[in-house]
Scaffold this motif. Structure first.
Motif, PDB file in Angstrom:
ATOM      1  N   ILE A 100      -1.941   6.870  13.949  1.00  0.00           N
ATOM      2  CA  ILE A 100      -1.797   5.424  13.913  1.00  0.00           C
ATOM      3  C   ILE A 100      -0.556   5.087  13.118  1.00  0.00           C
ATOM      4  CG2 ILE A 100      -4.216   4.808  14.161  1.00  0.00           C
ATOM      5  CD1 ILE A 100      -4.520   4.816  11.220  1.00  0.00           C
ATOM      6  N   VAL A 102       1.501   1.989  10.924  1.00  0.00           N
ATOM      7  CA  VAL A 102       1.243   0.758  10.199  1.00  0.00           C
ATOM      8  C   VAL A 102       2.501   0.189   9.606  1.00  0.00           C
ATOM      9  CG1 VAL A 102      -0.453  -0.274   8.718  1.00  0.00           C
ATOM     10  CG2 VAL A 102      -0.636   2.130   9.328  1.00  0.00           C
ATOM     11  N   GLU A 104       3.393  -2.656   8.986  1.00  0.00           N
ATOM     12  CA  GLU A 104       3.111  -3.680   7.970  1.00  0.00           C
ATOM     13  C   GLU A 104       2.858  -3.021   6.622  1.00  0.00           C
ATOM     14  OE1 GLU A 104      -0.460  -5.201   9.624  1.00  0.00           O
ATOM     15  OE2 GLU A 104       0.400  -4.772  11.595  1.00  0.00           O
ATOM     16  N   PHE A 105       2.116  -1.939   6.696  1.00  0.00           N
ATOM     17  CA  PHE A 105       1.794  -1.263   5.449  1.00  0.00           C
ATOM     18  C   PHE A 105       3.047  -0.675   4.804  1.00  0.00           C
ATOM     19  CE2 PHE A 105       0.708   2.493   3.002  1.00  0.00           C
ATOM     20  CZ  PHE A 105      -0.136   1.915   2.059  1.00  0.00           C
ATOM     21  N   TRP A 108       4.868  -3.402   3.202  1.00  0.00           N
ATOM     22  CA  TRP A 108       4.168  -3.843   2.014  1.00  0.00           C
ATOM     23  C   TRP A 108       4.419  -2.885   0.860  1.00  0.00           C
ATOM     24  CZ3 TRP A 108       0.470  -1.072  -0.551  1.00  0.00           C
ATOM     25  CH2 TRP A 108      -0.073  -1.751  -1.652  1.00  0.00           C
ATOM     26  N   ARG A 111       7.772  -3.338  -0.560  1.00  0.00           N
ATOM     27  CA  ARG A 111       7.879  -4.567  -1.345  1.00  0.00           C
ATOM     28  C   ARG A 111       7.300  -4.355  -2.739  1.00  0.00           C
ATOM     29  NH1 ARG A 111       4.167  -8.255   0.762  1.00  0.00           N
ATOM     30  NH2 ARG A 111       3.054  -8.136  -1.207  1.00  0.00           N
ATOM     31  N   ILE A 112       6.108  -3.801  -2.787  1.00  0.00           N
ATOM     32  CA  ILE A 112       5.461  -3.520  -4.066  1.00  0.00           C
ATOM     33  C   ILE A 112       6.379  -2.649  -4.916  1.00  0.00           C
ATOM     34  CG2 ILE A 112       3.623  -2.198  -5.177  1.00  0.00           C
ATOM     35  CD1 ILE A 112       2.493  -4.666  -4.240  1.00  0.00           C
ATOM     36  N   HIS A 123       3.649   7.573  -0.070  1.00  0.00           N
ATOM     37  CA  HIS A 123       2.229   7.256  -0.057  1.00  0.00           C
ATOM     38  C   HIS A 123       1.486   8.093   0.959  1.00  0.00           C
ATOM     39  CE1 HIS A 123       3.929   4.420   2.989  1.00  0.00           C
ATOM     40  NE2 HIS A 123       2.968   4.987   3.688  1.00  0.00           N
ATOM     41  N   VAL A 125      -2.065   7.842   3.226  1.00  0.00           N
ATOM     42  CA  VAL A 125      -3.175   6.996   3.630  1.00  0.00           C
ATOM     43  C   VAL A 125      -4.128   7.820   4.469  1.00  0.00           C
ATOM     44  CG1 VAL A 125      -3.843   4.925   4.874  1.00  0.00           C
ATOM     45  CG2 VAL A 125      -1.680   4.983   3.638  1.00  0.00           C
TER      46      VAL A 125
END
Lengths: 139, 139
Positions: A100, A102, A104-105, A108, A111-112, A123, A125
Motif C-alpha cells: 500500500i 500512503v 499523505e502519510f 505528514w 511536515r512533522i 519511518h 509503518v
DNA sequence: TCACTTTTGACAATGATTATCACTGAGAAT
DNA sequence: ATTCTCAGTGATAATCATTGTCAAAAGTGA
C-alpha cells in the motif's frame, strides 16, 4: 577542557566489513540470525554474537533500520537507498500481504519533521488486520 | 471429511473470571507476568501459563489489545474505552522521544481497512530522525 | 449424577538475545 | 616496522519471556 570525546571510535574489522557487505546485498528486513546464516553461506565465519552487536550498533547510529515483529523478533535492514518506499497491509490469520502507498502519510511525516527540526527522517509503518476471507471464516 | 467443528467453545472458569476481573481494573498495558503478579496479590492463585493462554485467547477474539515492545515483550490491556492512541518521534542519536498524534493517519488506516474488507485493524508506526540539537552538533 | 472435554498448573523446554571472558588484531605512538 | 592497548571477536553459558507437556481438576450437556 579536554575534548568532548564524542565518538566511541568505531573500528573497521573484517567481520564488520562483511556484515556491511551482506547488508548491502538486500534491502529486505531480516533477523540477526538470518543475516548470520547468510554470512556463513558467503564463507565468512563471523560469530553470531558479533552479528547481534554490530546490528545493534548500526541501528543506534541510524545506519540500519530495526523493527520488532509481533513474535518479538527484531529485524534489520540497511538504511537509505530505499526510494521504493511503500508499506504492507498484512492479514494476521492467513499472512497474505498487500503493498500500500500512503503519500499523505509521507507528506505528514515530512511536515512533522520540519516542524520539530528533525532531519534524516525515516519511518516504519506496520499495518495488520484480519482479511475479508478470514473474517468470513469466523476468525 | 468429518465435522467442520467451528467454535472451540470457551468455558467460564474461575481463573478466567479472575483474569477478566483484573483486566477491568486498569486500562494500562501490562505484560502477562505483570498481570499474573497482580492476580497473585489479589489472592487468586492462577498459574502463569494460564494467564498467558487466556491473554492470548482474548487477544485473538479482540477482547484485549496486545502490543509488542521494542524489547520483545508483549503487553496486554483490556480493549475498548481507550482510544488514547499515539505514536512516538524518536531521535536516533540522543534517544529523546516526543509523543505525536496523527488523527489523519488513524482515519486513513481505518479507510484502507474498510476498502479492503479488513477487520480488527492494528498498526505500529515508528518514526525516527535526528533532532535539531544533534543535527547542530554535526550528527 | 455421569460421561466427555476443556482448562488448569507445575515444570520442562524453546528460542531469541545478552553476558562472560580469554584472546586477537586495528590503529596510534614510538 | 615494532610495540602497546584496548575495542572487537567468538565460543559458550546465562537470561528471560513465552510455549509445550501431561496428569489432575472442573465445566457442561445429557
Amino acid at each position: 577542557m579536554t575534548d568532548a570525546k564524542a565518538s566511541p571510535a568505531p573500528r573497521m574489522t573484517k567481520q564488520r566489513a562483511a556484515i556491511l557487505d551482506v547488508l548491502d546485498g538486500t534491502d529486505e528486513f531480516r533477523s540477526a540470525q538470518a543475516w548470520h546464516d547468510l554470512l556463513r553461506h558467503d564463507g565468512s565465519s563471523v560469530g553470531l554474537a558479533t552479528v547481534y552487536r554490530s546490528l545493534q550498533a548500526l541501528a543506534e547510529t541510524g545506519e540500519v533500520d530495526a523493527i520488532v515483529t509481533s513474535s518479538g523478533e527484531t529485524l534489520y535492514r540497511r538504511c537509505g537507498a530505499v526510494n521504493e518506499h511503500h508499506h504492507h497491509l498484512r492479514c494476521r490469520v492467513c499472512g497474505t500481504a498487500d503493498d500500500i502507498e500512503v503519500p499523505e502519510f509521507e507528506e505528514w511525516a515530512a511536515r512533522i519533521a520540519s516542524e520539530r527540526g528533525f532531519a534524516r527522517m525515516d519511518h516504519t509503518v506496520e499495518i495488520t488486520g484480519v482479511c475479508a476471507d478470514c473474517t468470513a471464516k469466523g476468525h
